[in-house]
Motif scaffolding. Structure first.
Motif, mmCIF file in Angstrom:
data_model
loop_
_atom_site.group_PDB
_atom_site.id
_atom_site.type_symbol
_atom_site.label_atom_id
_atom_site.label_comp_id
_atom_site.label_asym_id
_atom_site.label_seq_id
_atom_site.Cartn_x
_atom_site.Cartn_y
_atom_site.Cartn_z
ATOM 1 N N UNK A 272 0.825 -1.204 0.000
ATOM 2 C CA UNK A 272 0.000 0.000 0.000
ATOM 3 C C UNK A 272 0.861 1.256 0.000
ATOM 4 N N UNK A 273 1.945 1.246 0.757
ATOM 5 C CA UNK A 273 2.842 2.390 0.784
ATOM 6 C C UNK A 273 3.525 2.576 -0.575
ATOM 7 N N UNK A 274 3.790 1.478 -1.262
ATOM 8 C CA UNK A 274 4.375 1.557 -2.597
ATOM 9 C C UNK A 274 3.386 2.182 -3.574
ATOM 10 N N UNK A 275 2.111 1.790 -3.486
ATOM 11 C CA UNK A 275 1.068 2.398 -4.304
ATOM 12 C C UNK A 275 0.983 3.894 -4.016
ATOM 13 N N UNK A 276 0.930 4.232 -2.745
ATOM 14 C CA UNK A 276 0.788 5.629 -2.327
ATOM 15 C C UNK A 276 1.944 6.477 -2.830
ATOM 16 N N UNK A 277 3.141 5.955 -2.692
ATOM 17 C CA UNK A 277 4.332 6.683 -3.126
ATOM 18 C C UNK A 277 4.268 7.006 -4.623
ATOM 19 N N UNK A 278 3.725 6.079 -5.394
ATOM 20 C CA UNK A 278 3.646 6.277 -6.844
ATOM 21 C C UNK A 278 2.508 7.206 -7.253
ATOM 22 N N UNK A 279 1.497 7.358 -6.391
ATOM 23 C CA UNK A 279 0.318 8.150 -6.750
ATOM 24 C C UNK A 279 0.469 9.604 -6.333
ATOM 25 N N UNK A 280 0.670 9.844 -5.024
ATOM 26 C CA UNK A 280 0.791 11.232 -4.559
ATOM 27 C C UNK A 280 1.964 11.446 -3.610
ATOM 28 N N UNK A 281 2.744 10.422 -3.402
ATOM 29 C CA UNK A 281 3.988 10.471 -2.628
ATOM 30 C C UNK A 281 3.754 10.713 -1.144
ATOM 31 N N UNK A 282 3.302 11.911 -0.760
ATOM 32 C CA UNK A 282 3.077 12.257 0.641
ATOM 33 C C UNK A 282 1.684 12.869 0.802
ATOM 34 N N UNK A 283 0.971 12.537 1.857
ATOM 35 C CA UNK A 283 -0.364 13.120 2.041
ATOM 36 C C UNK A 283 -0.278 14.544 2.582
ATOM 37 N N UNK A 284 -1.321 15.357 2.372
ATOM 38 C CA UNK A 284 -1.355 16.701 2.960
ATOM 39 C C UNK A 284 -1.492 16.617 4.477
ATOM 40 N N UNK A 285 -0.913 17.573 5.174
ATOM 41 C CA UNK A 285 -0.836 17.476 6.634
ATOM 42 C C UNK A 285 -1.906 18.265 7.373
#
Length: 394
Positions: A272-285
């Motif tokens: 899941x972290x690999x997917x996330x990294x490829x989609x938007x990298x870091x979430x807004x805080x």
């Protein structure tokens, strides 16, 4: 490259928003867009949220990335809020996501990566964005009967019969509470039956949990999801804070994985972290930090719960008042189901041409499938709106 590109089909709800903005009538009314509105027609910033935001402004010392997982304390608080003690947390992994849609998207991509042959079963009708984001993840989909729009009734037997055709490894997408667009929810006995079905057929439940606290209360709304989590070995949950915290534009959500064992949970979470990294990298805080501050501060949390209860109770009052107004105007029980449903939405069960007449003659904007936003109803115009609807239908 772009000379032969065809325009994408227009989003019907966004198109309705544009029509509403361009309508010059002073008495126009938007019952289409899915945001909570108070008695003044505004979407307010909750007092607890505003207080947390001011504290954050004073205390935040950096705008550095929060990491791919996001705010870990926010994740822990969201897990507690959603799951309670229904599952051992060593089997669960949570990441912050940009809204409930972001959580749904990355979890759908996770399914596509780990089970590409799975079919995702979703309700008919369902939230309009479910199908596009599942297709975007290149997943196969199949719909199950869920709601009789004409009679305002849940079709649970039809749902279960259709799901008998699901295959082991398929995914069952269900709404956690306040079903969008119908407002018709599963009861605990039906949640238990779904849990048994998932165990019997080897299905992976995927819960879209966008309206926690908008139905019958925080604990009551989470009861079905928690029952399911306590019984099945694996589960996915997409949670949103947009509605219950009123932080729509901040895009605050959480993606949750439950696995049969801690090692499986951790391995799946790395994917899941690999997917996330490829989609938007870091979430807004910003929004997640606000929610975390509200949930970890006893005073702010108490204030938030009071405000959430007020929003829910207002919607329940609008439901009963609107159903009564429609009964008076129509001299029938045709719309009584509205009072029994929960959340922001219900379907009136009227025809597209009738919806067009309501908009043209009365400036009342309703989505083409007859979904109305209950929270968009003005407290002092229920009789007027009911009269406009009844006078426009056959």
């Amino acid at each position: 490259m772009f000379e032969n590109v065809q325009a994408a089909p227009a989003d019907k709800i966004l198109g309705l928003m544009m029509q509403f903005r361009e309508d010059p009538r002073d008495n126009k009314l938007d019952l289409g867009v899915g945001v909570y509105k108070d008695s003044h027609g505004d979407t307010p910033v909750l007092a607890a949220v505003k207080s947390a935001e001011l504290r954050l402004f004073d205390s935040q010392k950096t705008k550095a990335y929060v990491g791919v997982q996001g705010d870990k304390e926010f994740c822990a608080e969201m897990a507690s809020l959603v799951l309670g003690d229904s599952v051992s947390m060593d089997r669960a992994r949570i990441c912050q996501a940009p809204g409930g849609t972001g959580a749904l998207s990355i979890l759908s991509m996770l399914i596509g990566r780990t089970a590409p042959d799975a079919t995702v079963w979703l309700s008919d009708p369902t939230w309009p964005n479910h199908m596009p984001l599942l297709k975007n993840a290149r997943l196969k989909t199949q719909q199950y009967p869920y709601y009789d729009t004409k009679n305002g009734k849940l079709l649970f037997d039809g749902m279960m019969e259709a799901l008998s055709a699901a295959k082991p490894g398929d995914v069952l997408l269900v709404h956690g509470c306040c079903h969008n667009p119908t407002g018709a929810d599963l009861d605990l006995a039906q949640w238990a039956a779904i849990a048994d079905l998932c165990l019997e057929k080897g299905l992976l439940p995927f819960v879209d949990f966008a309206y926690l606290g908008f139905g019958d209360g925080l604990e009551e709304d989470a009861a079905g999801l928690r029952l399911l989590a306590s019984k099945v070995p694996e589960m996915l949950i997409a949670a949103s804070c947009s509605k219950n915290f009123g932080v729509y534009r901040e895009r605050v959500g959480a993606a949750m994985i439950i696995a049969a064992a801690p090692a499986q949970a951790e391995a799946t979470f790395t994917q899941l972290m690999s997917v996330t990294r490829a989609v938007y990298s870091m979430p807004p805080d910003h929004g997640a930090a606000i929610v975390r501050m509200v949930l970890t501060d006893p005073h702010l949390k108490s204030e938030w719960i009071t405000e959430l209860n007020d929003m829910r109770n207002r919607m329940l009052k609008l439901r009963s008042g609107f159903a009564e107004a429609l009964r008076r105007e129509s001299n029938s029980s045709r719309f009584d189901f509205i009072a029994d449903q929960r959340g922001m939405f219900s379907r009136l069960g009227i025809a597209p041409e009738e919806i067009d007449r309501i908009r043209a003659d009365h400036g009342i904007y309703i989505v083409g499938d007859s979904r109305i936003n209950i929270a968009g109803l003005p407290d002092n115009r229920l009789d007027e709106v009911a009269r406009a609807i009844v006078s426009s239908i056959e």
